[in-house]
Write a protein that holds these residues in place. Structure first.
Motif, mmCIF file in Angstrom:
data_model
loop_
_atom_site.group_PDB
_atom_site.id
_atom_site.type_symbol
_atom_site.label_atom_id
_atom_site.label_comp_id
_atom_site.label_asym_id
_atom_site.label_seq_id
_atom_site.Cartn_x
_atom_site.Cartn_y
_atom_site.Cartn_z
ATOM 1 N N VAL A 163 0.800 4.945 0.141
ATOM 2 C CA VAL A 163 0.364 5.632 0.993
ATOM 3 C C VAL A 163 1.192 6.377 2.266
ATOM 4 C CG1 VAL A 163 -2.478 5.213 0.142
ATOM 5 C CG2 VAL A 163 -1.026 4.520 3.187
ATOM 6 N N LEU A 217 -8.890 7.717 2.852
ATOM 7 C CA LEU A 217 -9.113 6.301 1.848
ATOM 8 C C LEU A 217 -9.925 5.633 1.821
ATOM 9 C CD1 LEU A 217 -6.011 4.795 4.099
ATOM 10 C CD2 LEU A 217 -5.793 6.393 1.996
ATOM 11 N N ASP A 236 -9.546 -3.862 -6.679
ATOM 12 C CA ASP A 236 -9.441 -3.940 -5.790
ATOM 13 C C ASP A 236 -9.604 -5.285 -4.616
ATOM 14 O OD1 ASP A 236 -8.999 -1.447 -5.372
ATOM 15 O OD2 ASP A 236 -10.432 -0.739 -4.351
ATOM 16 N N LEU A 245 0.904 -1.436 -0.267
ATOM 17 C CA LEU A 245 0.500 -0.337 -0.620
ATOM 18 C C LEU A 245 0.717 0.963 -0.394
ATOM 19 C CD1 LEU A 245 -2.776 1.141 0.279
ATOM 20 C CD2 LEU A 245 -2.611 1.227 2.635
ATOM 21 N N LYS A 305 -8.079 0.588 0.054
ATOM 22 C CA LYS A 305 -7.016 0.658 0.889
ATOM 23 C C LYS A 305 -7.267 0.615 2.045
ATOM 24 C CE LYS A 305 -4.987 3.983 -2.609
ATOM 25 N NZ LYS A 305 -4.190 5.203 -3.472
ATOM 26 N N GLN A 306 -8.306 0.664 2.840
ATOM 27 C CA GLN A 306 -8.774 0.814 4.412
ATOM 28 C C GLN A 306 -8.361 -0.587 4.892
ATOM 29 O OE1 GLN A 306 -12.433 2.620 5.741
ATOM 30 N NE2 GLN A 306 -11.713 4.461 5.030
#
Length: 506
Positions: A135, A144, A178, A133, A148-149
């Protein structure tokens, strides 16, 4: 992968009036991805809550053997210390905290008695690298996307030296990209020696990723299928899940007869002042009596917004164009006007907007039509019970009685309650927004059968769905939306997944 990391032996768990688990045996080999499948209410989540300590030692019967030792998890922290981590479908993150604060929440990196924030950030970057990830760890979680969470949740689990990672419906709210990214990550974690248990209703995902798959039905272990032996097939899973073979999950209607147009939209547009743009643009659409019209499209294409603009415009869009009901120009100032006109809308968010989870089945079913059980302005409680019981039986809602709290029901049974609530209104046009999201194949078949029964009785249905097989299997015609516009209309005989995706991505 012959050595077992986990054995759950003769696990039984009861709630008032319900035996959720009955002598369940469940074995997971070290270093494998083991899928746990079954209908809603089969006991999957309950079994995992027993394992993780949500239902503590002493509240169930049987033994949990983890890494060769019998365990007594009195609380979640006990299972975490042993190396067990569980990630639920509803993510347990703090949206207003940063990524690094979430990863180490409850497991802070300290120097003495104080939190060492510099080391926290450094270690958070390492965890984010492991889950691929990219970020800034100082990003707020609320900024997010859901995918992504989900990865932040996994990074949080990895920060606790997890040995057994449990994921409950991890891809339910994710888009296709995803979802595939997440499955690939699980494969890579497996190569690193981390064992995974994944609960999923998506059989294609189970088939693609599972080394083993255990099927639960009615709180009992039915079988464990071995992927290496080619036992994990869609037919095998379905047969064991529902106790029968479902030859065609989309039951066909052989006596379709379409009548006059129930609903017609002409040059219909909806402008969202909050977003500052049109969420539906110049839509031309019609639905005939006795017809299921599918609306396909990618997330954000405007399907739900279009449905809400029809159903009394609860979002207060600025509307343009014509809406004709039974051939007559109509306008609905409120959802109550649409309901009185014979339109009902089953929301995609049954837990947030569709149901009162803290109330019982009978209260939910009567909620949209209290006049139907009232006399002289007073609710007739006996009539409410009678009506709710009729829907409970006709829709195969699995619950001890109609006074069961809806929040205690499985997802599939909650969806049936939501559907029953709107059928009690007696609509002529039913809008179903993602009618089978998050429910198992057996409950899907039952809902499809209910839809066909309603059509035979003369109702019309608009079905919004992100599952293309569902759109193709249940619709008589399909409209495809993208960026708020209708990009094409397909007769079902001419439609296939490729054509729909071509239109959806224009």
């Amino acid at each position: 992968m012959s050595e077992s990391i986990l054995e759950m032996r003769q696990i039984s768990k009861e709630f008032p009036g319900v035996k959720a688990l009955a002598d369940v045996n469940f074995k997971v080999r070290k270093g494998e991805i083991h899928c746990l499948v079954g209908e809603n209410g089969a006991g999957k989540s309950t079994l995992m809550k027993v394992l993780s300590g949500v239902y503590p030692y002493g509240t169930y019967e049987g033994d949990i053997v983890f890494e060769g030792a019998v365990q007594q998890f009195h609380q979640i922290t006990d299972s975490v210390k042993a190396g067990v981590a569980i990630i639920y479908q509803e993510l347990a993150l703090f949206p207003d905290l940063t990524v690094y604060e979430n990863i180490f929440a409850g497991n802070e990196v300290k120097r003495g008695k104080l939190v060492d924030w510099n080391r926290t950030v450094v270690q958070a970057k390492e965890m984010l690298r492991k889950v691929k990830l990219n970020v800034n760890p100082e990003t707020l979680v609320k900024d997010l996307g859901v995918g992504k969470q989900q990865l932040v949740e996994i990074a949080k689990a990895l920060s606790k030296d997890v040995k057994l990672l449990i994921l409950d419906e991890p891809t339910a709210a994710l888009n296709e990209d995803d979802s595939e990214n997440l499955l690939q990550l699980l494969r890579e974690l497996k190569q690193q020696g981390i064992t995974c248990i994944m609960i999923s209703h998506k059989l294609k995902e189970v088939i693609s990723i599972a080394d083993s798959a255990t099927v639960l039905r009615d709180g009992r272990t039915i079988c464990t299928l071995d992927g290496a032996k080619g036992e994990i097939t869609e037919n095998a899973i379905i047969k064991n899940m529902v106790g029968r073979e479902i030859e065609d999950i989309y039951p066909k209607r052989t006596d379709s007869k379409f009548g006059d147009k129930i609903l017609e939209l002409r040059n219909w547009s909806a402008y969202d002042p909050g977003l500052g743009r049109k969420v539906a643009k110049n839509v031309d659409l019609h639905v005939r009596k006795g017809e299921i019209v599918g609306i396909a499209g990618l997330m954000g294409s405007g399907r739900t917004e279009l449905a809400l603009s029809i159903f009394g415009n609860p979002k207060e869009y600025k509307l343009q164009g014509e809406l004709l009901l039974d051939g007559k120009p109509s306008a609905f100032a409120h959802t109550s006007d649409a309901i009185r006109a014979g339109i009902a809308y089953v929301t995609e968010d049954r837990k947030g907007n569709g149901l009162f989870l803290a109330q019982d089945i009978k209260s939910n079913i009567s909620a949209a039509n209290l006049y139907g059980i009232a006399s002289n302005g007073i609710i007739n409680e006996n009539e409410e019970v009678k009506v709710a019981t009729e829907y409970k039986n006709s829709m195969y809602i699995k619950a001890p009685s109609v006074v069961q709290l809806v929040g205690k029901l499985s997802g599939g049974n909650q969806q049936k309650v939501s559907l029953g609530k709107w059928l009690f209104v007696g609509p002529k046009l039913l809008i179903l927004d993602e009618p089978t999201r998050g429910i198992d194949v057996g409950a899907k078949f039952e809902i499809y059968s209910i839809m066909n029964k309603l059509i035979r009785e003369g109702m019309s249905i608009i079905m919004i769905s992100s599952e293309l097989p569902e759109v193709l299997g249940m619709s008589d015609r399909v409209y495809v939306m993208a960026e708020g516009e209708i990009k094409g209309e397909l007769a079902i005989a001419d439609a296939d997944q490729e054509k729909i995706m071509q239109l959806a991505t224009q």
